[in-house]
Write a protein that holds these residues in place. Structure first.
Motif, PDB file in Angstrom:
ATOM      1  N   ASN A   3     -12.414   5.988  -8.535  1.00  0.00           N
ATOM      2  CA  ASN A   3     -11.868   6.137  -9.887  1.00  0.00           C
ATOM      3  C   ASN A   3     -10.829   5.076 -10.165  1.00  0.00           C
ATOM      4  O   ASN A   3     -10.749   4.527 -11.270  1.00  0.00           O
ATOM      5  CB  ASN A   3     -11.261   7.529 -10.059  1.00  0.00           C
ATOM      6  N   TYR A   4     -10.046   4.771  -9.140  1.00  0.00           N
ATOM      7  CA  TYR A   4      -9.026   3.731  -9.274  1.00  0.00           C
ATOM      8  C   TYR A   4      -9.674   2.391  -9.583  1.00  0.00           C
ATOM      9  O   TYR A   4      -9.223   1.631 -10.444  1.00  0.00           O
ATOM     10  CB  TYR A   4      -8.233   3.666  -7.980  1.00  0.00           C
ATOM     11  N   MET A  35     -14.728  -1.321   2.966  1.00  0.00           N
ATOM     12  CA  MET A  35     -14.028  -1.661   4.201  1.00  0.00           C
ATOM     13  C   MET A  35     -12.781  -0.797   4.374  1.00  0.00           C
ATOM     14  O   MET A  35     -12.530  -0.254   5.452  1.00  0.00           O
ATOM     15  CB  MET A  35     -13.650  -3.143   4.191  1.00  0.00           C
ATOM     16  N   VAL A  36     -12.009  -0.678   3.325  1.00  0.00           N
ATOM     17  CA  VAL A  36     -10.780   0.124   3.384  1.00  0.00           C
ATOM     18  C   VAL A  36     -11.109   1.585   3.653  1.00  0.00           C
ATOM     19  O   VAL A  36     -10.467   2.243   4.485  1.00  0.00           O
ATOM     20  CB  VAL A  36      -9.967  -0.029   2.081  1.00  0.00           C
ATOM     21  N   ASP A  37     -12.141   2.105   2.976  1.00  0.00           N
ATOM     22  CA  ASP A  37     -12.521   3.506   3.163  1.00  0.00           C
ATOM     23  C   ASP A  37     -12.966   3.770   4.600  1.00  0.00           C
ATOM     24  O   ASP A  37     -12.609   4.796   5.194  1.00  0.00           O
ATOM     25  CB  ASP A  37     -13.651   3.884   2.203  1.00  0.00           C
ATOM     26  N   ARG A  38     -13.734   2.852   5.169  1.00  0.00           N
ATOM     27  CA  ARG A  38     -14.217   3.043   6.545  1.00  0.00           C
ATOM     28  C   ARG A  38     -13.041   3.064   7.523  1.00  0.00           C
ATOM     29  O   ARG A  38     -12.997   3.892   8.441  1.00  0.00           O
ATOM     30  CB  ARG A  38     -15.194   1.931   6.915  1.00  0.00           C
ATOM     31  N   GLN A  42     -11.604   6.289   9.806  1.00  0.00           N
ATOM     32  CA  GLN A  42     -11.334   6.244  11.241  1.00  0.00           C
ATOM     33  C   GLN A  42      -9.917   6.723  11.532  1.00  0.00           C
ATOM     34  O   GLN A  42      -9.680   7.464  12.489  1.00  0.00           O
ATOM     35  CB  GLN A  42     -11.507   4.809  11.755  1.00  0.00           C
ATOM     36  N   GLY A  43      -8.978   6.311  10.686  1.00  0.00           N
ATOM     37  CA  GLY A  43      -7.603   6.757  10.856  1.00  0.00           C
ATOM     38  C   GLY A  43      -7.458   8.252  10.659  1.00  0.00           C
ATOM     39  O   GLY A  43      -6.697   8.915  11.375  1.00  0.00           O
ATOM     40  N   LEU A 316      -8.834 -11.505  -3.795  1.00  0.00           N
ATOM     41  CA  LEU A 316      -8.846 -10.123  -4.244  1.00  0.00           C
ATOM     42  C   LEU A 316      -8.134  -9.265  -3.213  1.00  0.00           C
ATOM     43  O   LEU A 316      -8.178  -9.550  -2.016  1.00  0.00           O
ATOM     44  CB  LEU A 316     -10.282  -9.626  -4.418  1.00  0.00           C
ATOM     45  N   CYS A 317      -7.494  -8.185  -3.658  1.00  0.00           N
ATOM     46  CA  CYS A 317      -6.677  -7.391  -2.751  1.00  0.00           C
ATOM     47  C   CYS A 317      -6.777  -5.905  -3.074  1.00  0.00           C
ATOM     48  O   CYS A 317      -6.750  -5.517  -4.245  1.00  0.00           O
ATOM     49  CB  CYS A 317      -5.216  -7.841  -2.843  1.00  0.00           C
ATOM     50  N   LEU A 318      -6.899  -5.090  -2.031  1.00  0.00           N
ATOM     51  CA  LEU A 318      -6.822  -3.643  -2.184  1.00  0.00           C
ATOM     52  C   LEU A 318      -5.872  -3.074  -1.132  1.00  0.00           C
ATOM     53  O   LEU A 318      -5.929  -3.463   0.035  1.00  0.00           O
ATOM     54  CB  LEU A 318      -8.198  -2.983  -2.010  1.00  0.00           C
ATOM     55  N   PRO A 319      -5.004  -2.144  -1.524  1.00  0.00           N
ATOM     56  CA  PRO A 319      -4.082  -1.533  -0.565  1.00  0.00           C
ATOM     57  C   PRO A 319      -4.727  -0.344   0.146  1.00  0.00           C
ATOM     58  O   PRO A 319      -5.672   0.256  -0.352  1.00  0.00           O
ATOM     59  CB  PRO A 319      -2.933  -1.059  -1.456  1.00  0.00           C
ATOM     60  N   PHE A 320      -4.187  -0.007   1.309  1.00  0.00           N
ATOM     61  CA  PHE A 320      -4.547   1.227   2.000  1.00  0.00           C
ATOM     62  C   PHE A 320      -3.654   2.351   1.472  1.00  0.00           C
ATOM     63  O   PHE A 320      -2.577   2.100   0.934  1.00  0.00           O
ATOM     64  CB  PHE A 320      -4.344   1.074   3.510  1.00  0.00           C
ATOM     65  N   GLU A 321      -4.100   3.573   1.652  1.00  0.00           N
ATOM     66  CA  GLU A 321      -3.337   4.718   1.160  1.00  0.00           C
ATOM     67  C   GLU A 321      -2.418   5.312   2.217  1.00  0.00           C
ATOM     68  O   GLU A 321      -1.310   5.734   1.917  1.00  0.00           O
ATOM     69  CB  GLU A 321      -4.299   5.796   0.641  1.00  0.00           C
ATOM     70  N   GLU A 322      -2.870   5.376   3.474  1.00  0.00           N
ATOM     71  CA  GLU A 322      -2.120   6.080   4.509  1.00  0.00           C
ATOM     72  C   GLU A 322      -1.179   5.183   5.300  1.00  0.00           C
ATOM     73  O   GLU A 322      -0.307   5.670   6.009  1.00  0.00           O
ATOM     74  CB  GLU A 322      -3.101   6.772   5.474  1.00  0.00           C
ATOM     75  N   ILE A 323      -1.372   3.883   5.223  1.00  0.00           N
ATOM     76  CA  ILE A 323      -0.525   2.949   5.948  1.00  0.00           C
ATOM     77  C   ILE A 323      -0.299   1.745   5.048  1.00  0.00           C
ATOM     78  O   ILE A 323      -1.170   1.394   4.251  1.00  0.00           O
ATOM     79  CB  ILE A 323      -1.179   2.544   7.292  1.00  0.00           C
ATOM     80  N   ASP A 324       0.842   1.128   5.143  1.00  0.00           N
ATOM     81  CA  ASP A 324       1.236   0.068   4.202  1.00  0.00           C
ATOM     82  C   ASP A 324       0.586  -1.255   4.589  1.00  0.00           C
ATOM     83  O   ASP A 324       1.240  -2.201   5.009  1.00  0.00           O
ATOM     84  CB  ASP A 324       2.765  -0.062   4.181  1.00  0.00           C
TER      85      ASP A 324
END
Length: 334
Positions: A3-4, A35-38, A42-43, A316-324
């Motif tokens: 959605n984001y 890539m970020v979701d995968r 794992q985290g 292009l850049c996407l952040p992670f949610e659980e770690i900075d």
């Protein structure tokens, strides 16, 4: 995150991003998102596993006196600060250290015996989580238990105070009042030569006092390169400070970073002359790359168009949610 991304694409539709058609642009971001979701999946699995182990640990410690009654005091021979277990010879044992900073060595020896139950659960944890480098417990009494066994005598200074390290104090009462899982935000270079390490920790309480901190380390090398190799393109994983935690050689070379050891970043970070500051986006020789870092990490932008670097088109850049952390794709001019 999907959605984001849809909102992101709507916003991009009204800007003058002529360097990449919107359809292709969305495809590139879809790869980043995957890539970020995968990695975050794992985290999440690692977090659930450690949380379960932490609850089991606390349940056992609650009956400490009973553990002492049936403890095997002869399982480990400890000479000075170190156990004599040798790496590779006994896969059922951990490395034990009773640091010289302990306030009560006799009590610490009792603690070692009482917590021997952890060994089999540590071994099972590592077996179930193949990307784990090590799992460990560091106690308030300065007892360290690490599995698998490693060359602790030649690596660890026995005079340290383990409670002064971030993998301990990040989980203490002050920094973690919720008493839950904590990701250590900054990856660090492992002194044993395994490259970048990321830690996840969980406090262990006994009678409302912090008894120990349970932790797990995994190497960024094992995790990231497993995922990066599945995707075409040039990618970087950076932390909030701009340090390049991992990346493809082509991406690193195109953004004016120092020459790589053997042209492979994973070998460079394991070398003795590696310096984190050399591989920081804000230290790039390119003014435009430094500007890109500012836009992504400080201004939270998602797209950066290169105008001065003729070999580069866009990042292009996407952040992670659980770690900075941030996943960045560098798209060169064709």
């Amino acid at each position: 995150m999907k959605n984001y991304l849809n909102l992101l694409f709507l916003g991009l539709g009204v800007c003058s991003c002529s360097f990449l058609p919107q359809k292709s642009f969305q495809e590139e971001f879809s790869d980043l998102e995957e890539m970020v979701d995968r990695l975050e999946d794992q985290g999440a699995f690692m977090s659930q596993s450690l949380d379960s182990l932490a609850h089991f640990y606390e349940d056992q410690i609650a009956r400490f006196d009973s553990l002492l009654t049936f403890a095997d005091y002869d399982k480990y021979l400890i000479e000075g600060p170190f156990s004599t277990a040798t790496p590779g010879l006994d896969s059922t044992k951990s490395s034990i250290i009773i640091l010289n900073t302990t306030s009560d060595r006799e009590q610490a020896l009792q603690e070692v015996a009482a917590t021997n139950f952890l060994d089999v659960h540590f071994a099972q944890f590592v077996k179930r989580n193949e990307l784990v480098a090590q799992v460990y417990s560091n106690s308030a009494l300065q007892v360290s238990r690490v599995y698998p066994c490693y060359d602790h005598k030649n690596i660890v200074d026995p005079n340290i105070d383990v409670t002064q390290f971030n993998f301990y104090y990040a989980a203490n009462e002050i920094n973690n009042p919720n008493k839950g899982l904590v990701w250590i935000p900054d990856a660090y270079v492992d002194p044993a030569g395994r490259g970048w390490i990321v830690s996840l920790v969980h406090p262990i309480y006994k009678d409302n006092s912090l008894f120990a901190v349970l932790g797990v380390d995994f190497t960024v090398d094992d995790v990231i390169y497993t995922y990066l190799q599945d995707y075409d393109g040039e990618y970087l994983l950076v932390n909030a400070k701009g340090d390049i935690v991992a990346g493809k050689a082509g991406a690193i070379e195109t953004i004016s970073m120092p020459p790589l050891k053997n042209h492979v970043y994973r070998e460079t970070v394991k070398s003795e002359n590696f310096r984190v500051s050399d591989f920081n986006l804000f230290q790039s020789r390119s003014k435009e790359v430094r500007k890109m870092a500012q836009e992504f990490l400080l201004n939270k932008k998602k797209v950066f168009e290169f105008n001065e670097e003729k070999n580069l088109k866009v990042a292009l850049c996407l952040p992670f949610e659980e770690i900075d952390w941030y996943m960045i794709q560098i798209i060169p001019n064709s």
